[in-house]
Write an enzyme that holds these catalytic residues in place. Structure first.
Site, PDB file in Angstrom:
ATOM      1  N   HIS A 134       0.759  -1.030   0.155  1.00  0.00           N
ATOM      2  CA  HIS A 134      -0.051  -0.046  -0.234  1.00  0.00           C
ATOM      3  C   HIS A 134       0.808   1.110   0.094  1.00  0.00           C
ATOM      4  O   HIS A 134       0.703   2.346   0.878  1.00  0.00           O
ATOM      5  CB  HIS A 134      -0.878   0.001   1.148  1.00  0.00           C
ATOM      6  CG  HIS A 134      -2.024  -1.012   1.302  1.00  0.00           C
ATOM      7  ND1 HIS A 134      -3.234  -0.816   0.186  1.00  0.00           N
ATOM      8  CD2 HIS A 134      -2.298  -2.217   1.764  1.00  0.00           C
ATOM      9  CE1 HIS A 134      -3.779  -1.867   0.419  1.00  0.00           C
ATOM     10  NE2 HIS A 134      -3.262  -2.802   1.253  1.00  0.00           N
ATOM     11  N   ASP A 172      -0.081  -4.587   6.358  1.00  0.00           N
ATOM     12  CA  ASP A 172      -0.748  -5.647   5.711  1.00  0.00           C
ATOM     13  C   ASP A 172      -0.537  -5.848   4.407  1.00  0.00           C
ATOM     14  O   ASP A 172      -0.028  -5.039   3.311  1.00  0.00           O
ATOM     15  CB  ASP A 172      -2.083  -5.594   6.116  1.00  0.00           C
ATOM     16  CG  ASP A 172      -2.992  -4.099   5.607  1.00  0.00           C
ATOM     17  OD1 ASP A 172      -1.949  -3.279   5.111  1.00  0.00           O
ATOM     18  OD2 ASP A 172      -4.008  -4.380   5.270  1.00  0.00           O
ATOM     19  N   GLU A 173      -1.116  -6.802   3.718  1.00  0.00           N
ATOM     20  CA  GLU A 173      -1.368  -7.388   2.582  1.00  0.00           C
ATOM     21  C   GLU A 173      -0.082  -7.126   1.620  1.00  0.00           C
ATOM     22  O   GLU A 173      -0.128  -6.746   0.274  1.00  0.00           O
ATOM     23  CB  GLU A 173      -2.650  -6.448   1.894  1.00  0.00           C
ATOM     24  CG  GLU A 173      -3.755  -7.037   2.541  1.00  0.00           C
ATOM     25  CD  GLU A 173      -5.149  -6.092   2.077  1.00  0.00           C
ATOM     26  OE1 GLU A 173      -6.262  -6.704   1.970  1.00  0.00           O
ATOM     27  OE2 GLU A 173      -5.050  -4.877   1.659  1.00  0.00           O
ATOM     28  N   VAL A 174       1.092  -7.606   2.002  1.00  0.00           N
ATOM     29  CA  VAL A 174       2.217  -7.710   1.135  1.00  0.00           C
ATOM     30  C   VAL A 174       1.964  -8.620   0.055  1.00  0.00           C
ATOM     31  O   VAL A 174       1.680  -9.907   0.423  1.00  0.00           O
ATOM     32  CB  VAL A 174       3.671  -7.931   1.903  1.00  0.00           C
ATOM     33  CG1 VAL A 174       4.726  -8.421   0.924  1.00  0.00           C
ATOM     34  CG2 VAL A 174       3.541  -6.632   2.747  1.00  0.00           C
ATOM     35  N   ALA A 175       2.162  -8.463  -1.142  1.00  0.00           N
ATOM     36  CA  ALA A 175       2.018  -9.397  -2.204  1.00  0.00           C
ATOM     37  C   ALA A 175       3.477 -10.021  -2.691  1.00  0.00           C
ATOM     38  O   ALA A 175       4.056  -9.224  -3.138  1.00  0.00           O
ATOM     39  CB  ALA A 175       1.572  -8.685  -3.516  1.00  0.00           C
TER      40      ALA A 175
END
EC number: 3.2.1.52
Length: 604
Positions: free
Chosen positions: A316, A386-389
Site C-alpha cells: 500500500h 498488511d497485504e504484502v504481495a
C-alpha cells in the site's frame, strides 16, 4: 398616464404579496404543535395545541424537551455507566447568561484547555439556537474541578467524570463537573450539552432549556474508541475532517486513526521530503501542510480525541515514492502501476516499498521524524504492514537476485522473513531518527501475525496489532500477550456494501457486536470503525459514516447488556444533534416514526 399605470400596478403587486405573506404567517401560527408526555419511559403525543395559544411562561413539551428527561438515560449518547439520575425538571435559561468557573482546575495548561472546551460548548449551543434564542434572565453557572495536571491523552488516561445539575428556588442553575483529568471534564461538558435542547416559541424565536436536576457518574469501558479515515484514495478537505472530529467528540469517540497514505496518493507535505507530495499528491491544492496537521491535532484534542497517524508500508505504498531512481537513490518502490494489477496487489495501483534498498529506510526515517516532531511526545504511530504481495517482490529482478546472492530461497516462508526484516529495519529507522524507542507501534493483522509465528517476527512489548479479520485472532493474540485493537471488516468496515461482494453493515449490527474476551482482558484496547474511500469523497462522507460510527461509540463506552432496539430512540435524538453540528447523517427510519416511540421499531 403610462407612468401612473406602471406605478399603480407595482403598488397592487406589493399589496398582493403582503396579503399572501400575512395569510401564510397566520396559517403557520394556527398550525397545531404536538405536545408530548413521558409515559412508562416513552414519549408519546398527548395532545395537539394551537401555537397561537402557547403560554409565554410554561415550557412547551416538544419531542426534544420530553426526551431530555424521559427514560433512565434521557437522550444521552453514549449512555452513562455508573450512576444516572435524571429527574423530571426542565428549566429555561439565557444563552448570554452562561458563566464558567475554572478556579479549581489544577494548572494553567488545564485552565487553557478547559477554556477552549468551553468555547466549543458555547458554539454548539449557539448552533442549537439558530437563528436566535429568546433572552432569559436565568443564569447557568458551570464549575469545573480537576485533580491532576494537564497531560497528553493516552490509553491509560482517566476519562471519568461526575456531573451534578441543580436548580434553586429562583430557577438559577448550577452545574458541577468533577474529574481527575481535563479529558474527563471535557466528557462531562459533552454530557451537559446533551442535557440541553430548544423548542420553537410563538414564531418569535427558540427557547433554550436544560434538565435541571441531574446526577451522573460515568466512565468508559474501553480506552480505544476510534474511527479511521483514508485520505489517500480520495482527498478530504480540512473542513470535512474537522466536521468528522466534531461528531466524534460529541459521541465520545477518542481516537482518529488517520490512514494518510496508500499506493494511490501521498498527500502529506513534509519539510524534509517535499518530493513525496510533489510526486504523490493529486494536485498542489490536495495536500495537508505541516500547519494543517498541527491545527488538526489541537482541534481534535479539544474535542477529547488523539490522532494516530498511519503511513502504510511496505505494501500500500506507491505514488510519492517514485522519485528515488532519478535522484540517485535507486528504486525505493517496486511494481508501481504494474499490470495486470490482480497478479501483484489487491487493487490498483500496485506498489510496494523495496525492502533491499537501504535508501528506503533512510527516507522512511526522515518521514517519521518530520511527522513525529509535531505530535505529542510518545504518541503511538501506525506503520500499516498488511497485504504484502509476495508475487510483486518475487517478480522484481533486483529483489530476486539479492535473495539468491544471499543464499535465500524464493519460497513464501523466505519472503515472510524478508517482510519481517523490513519491519525491523523500519522500526530501527524510526527509533534512530525520532529518538524514541518506547512509543507503541501499531500494525495491521497480516501473514506475520498468525498466532503460530507472530512471536518470531513482532515484539509484543512494542507492537500493537489492529485485527481486521476474525474475532478469534484478536483473542489468540491477546492471550499471547499482544495488545489488540479490533477492526474486523465484516462488522466495522463502513465501506462494505459499496463494492461487491461485500455486505453493508447497519448501525444495529455494529451496536450489537460485543468485543471478544480474552484471558488478558486489558489487552483488548477497544475497536474502531473504518472508512476506506474507494467510493467515498467529501460529498458522501457524513451519510456513509454517521450515525453508524456513533453506534460503536456507545458499545465501547458502556458495553451495554441490552441490544440496539433499546437504544434506537436515543440514537435518533443523537442524530438530530449531529445535524445541528452541521453534519448530514444517514436517515434511520421514516419521519413518522420519530414521535411514535415504540410503534415503529424496524427490526432489520
Amino acid at each position: 398616464m403610462d407612468c401612473w399605470r406602471y406605478i399603480t400596478s407595482i403598488l397592487l403587486l406589493q399589496c398582493q404579496f403582503l396579503s399572501i405573506k400575512l395569510a401564510t404567517a397566520e396559517s403557520n401560527s394556527l398550525f397545531n404543535s404536538k405536545i408530548y408526555k413521558c409515559v412508562n419511559h416513552t414519549c408519546i403525543i398527548s395532545e395537539y395545541q394551537n401555537k397561537s395559544k402557547e403560554s409565554n411562561t410554561e415550557i412547551v413539551e416538544s419531542i426534544d424537551v420530553c426526551r431530555l428527561t424521559c427514560g433512565h438515560y434521557g437522550s444521552l449518547w453514549p449512555r452513562p455507566t455508573i450512576m444516572t439520575t435524571i429527574n423530571d425538571s426542565v428549566i429555561k435559561f439565557g444563552l448570554n447568561n452562561v458563566v464558567f468557573n475554572t478556579s479549581s482546575v489544577t494548572d494553567e495548561l488545564g485552565k487553557k484547555y478547559i477554556a477552549e472546551v468551553s468555547q466549543v460548548f458555547m458554539l454548539s449551543l449557539k448552533k442549537l439556537c439558530e437563528p436566535q434564542c429568546i433572552p432569559k434572565t436565568n443564569n447557568l453557572t458551570i464549575f469545573v474541578t480537576t485533580t491532576t495536571p494537564f497531560a497528553n491523552l493516552k490509553w491509560s488516561t482517566n476519562e471519568s467524570y461526575d456531573l451534578h445539575v441543580s436548580t434553586d428556588h429562583l430557577n438559577q442553575i448550577t452545574v458541577n463537573i468533577t474529574a481527575q483529568t481535563v479529558y474527563g471534564a471535557r466528557n462531562g461538558f459533552e454530557t451537559l450539552r446533551q442535557l440541553i435542547t430548544t423548542y420553537e416559541h410563538n414564531s418569535s424565536g427558540k427557547t433554550i432549556v436544560i434538565a435541571g436536576d441531574v446526577q451522573i457518574m460515568d466512565k468508559p469501558m474501553y480506552s480505544h474508541r476510534g474511527f479511521m479515515l483514508d485520505t489517500s484514495r480520495n482527498y478530504f478537505p480540512i473542513s470535512s475532517i474537522k466536521r468528522t472530529l466534531d461528531a466524534m467528540g460529541h459521541s465520545k469517540l477518542n481516537v482518529f486513526h488517520w490512514h494518510a497514505t496508500d499506493s494511490h496518493s501521498f498527500p502529506l507535505d513534509l519539510p524534509s521530503i517535499p518530493q513525496m507530495a510533489m510526486y504523490g499528491a493529486y494536485s498542489p491544492k490536495k495536500i495537508y501542510s505541516y500547519t494543517d496537521i498541527k491545527d488538526l491535532l489541537r482541534y481534535a484534542l479539544v474535542r477529547g480525541i488523539r490522532i494516530i497517524m498511519e503511513i502504510d508500508s511496505p505494501a500500500h505504498a506507491g505514488y510519492g515514492w517514485q522519485w528515488g531512481k532519478e535522484s540517485g537513490y535507486g528504486d525505493m518502490v517496486v511494481c508501481l502501476g504494474k499490470h495486470p494489477w490482480w497478479d501483484y496487489c489487491v487493487q490498483p495501483p500496485c506498489g510496494q516499498l523495496n525492502p533491499i534498498n537501504n535508501n528506503t529506510y533512510t527516507w522512511l526515517g526522515k518521514l517519521y521524524k518530520d511527522l513525529v516532531s509535531i505530535f505529542p511526545k510518545g504518541e503511538t504511530f501506525h506503520m500499516g504492514g498488511d497485504e504484502v504481495a509476495v508475487k510483486c517482490w518475487n517478480t522484481t529482478s533486483e529483489i530476486v537476485d539479492w535473495m539468491q546472492t544471499n543464499n535465500r530461497s524464493l519460497t513464501e516462508s523466505a519472503y515472510l522473513d524478508l517482510w519481517s526484516e523490513f519491519h525491523s529495519k523500519a522500526l530501527n529507522a524510526y527509533d534512530n531518527e525520532v529518538g524514541d524507542s518506547d512509543s507503541d507501534i501499531i500494525v495491521w493483522s497480516s501473514g506475520l501475525t498468525e498466532p503460530n509465528i507472530i512471536e518470531k517476527h513482532l515484539d509484543k512489548n512494542r507492537y500493537i496489532i489492529e485485527v481486521w479479520y476474525g474475532n478469534a485472532l484478536s483473542v489468540d493474540l491477546a492471550n499471547l500477550g499482544y495488545k489488540v485493537v479490533v477492526a474486523v471488516e465484516d462488522i466495522y468496515y463502513l465501506d462494505h456494501g459499496l463494492r461487491p461482494p461485500t455486505t453493508y453493515h447497519s448501525w444495529k449490527l455494529i451496536y450489537n457486536n460485543k468485543l471478544p474476551m480474552s484471558n488478558n482482558s486489558d489487552h483488548i484496547l477497544g475497536a474502531e470503525t473504518c472508512m476506506f474511500t474507494e467510493f467515498v469523497d467529501d460529498f458522501g462522507l457524513d451519510i456513509k459514516v454517521w450515525p453508524r460510527a456513533a453506534a460503536l461509540a456507545e458499545r465501547l463506552w458502556a458495553n451495554p447488556s441490552t441490544n440496539a432496539l433499546a437504544a434506537e430512540y436515543r440514537l435518533m435524538q443523537h442524530r438530530e444533534r449531529l445535524i445541528t453540528l452541521g453534519l448530514r447523517p444517514d436517515r434511520m427510519n421514516p419521519e413518522w416514526c420519530n414521535d411514535r416511540e415504540g410503534e415503529c421499531i424496524i427490526s432489520y
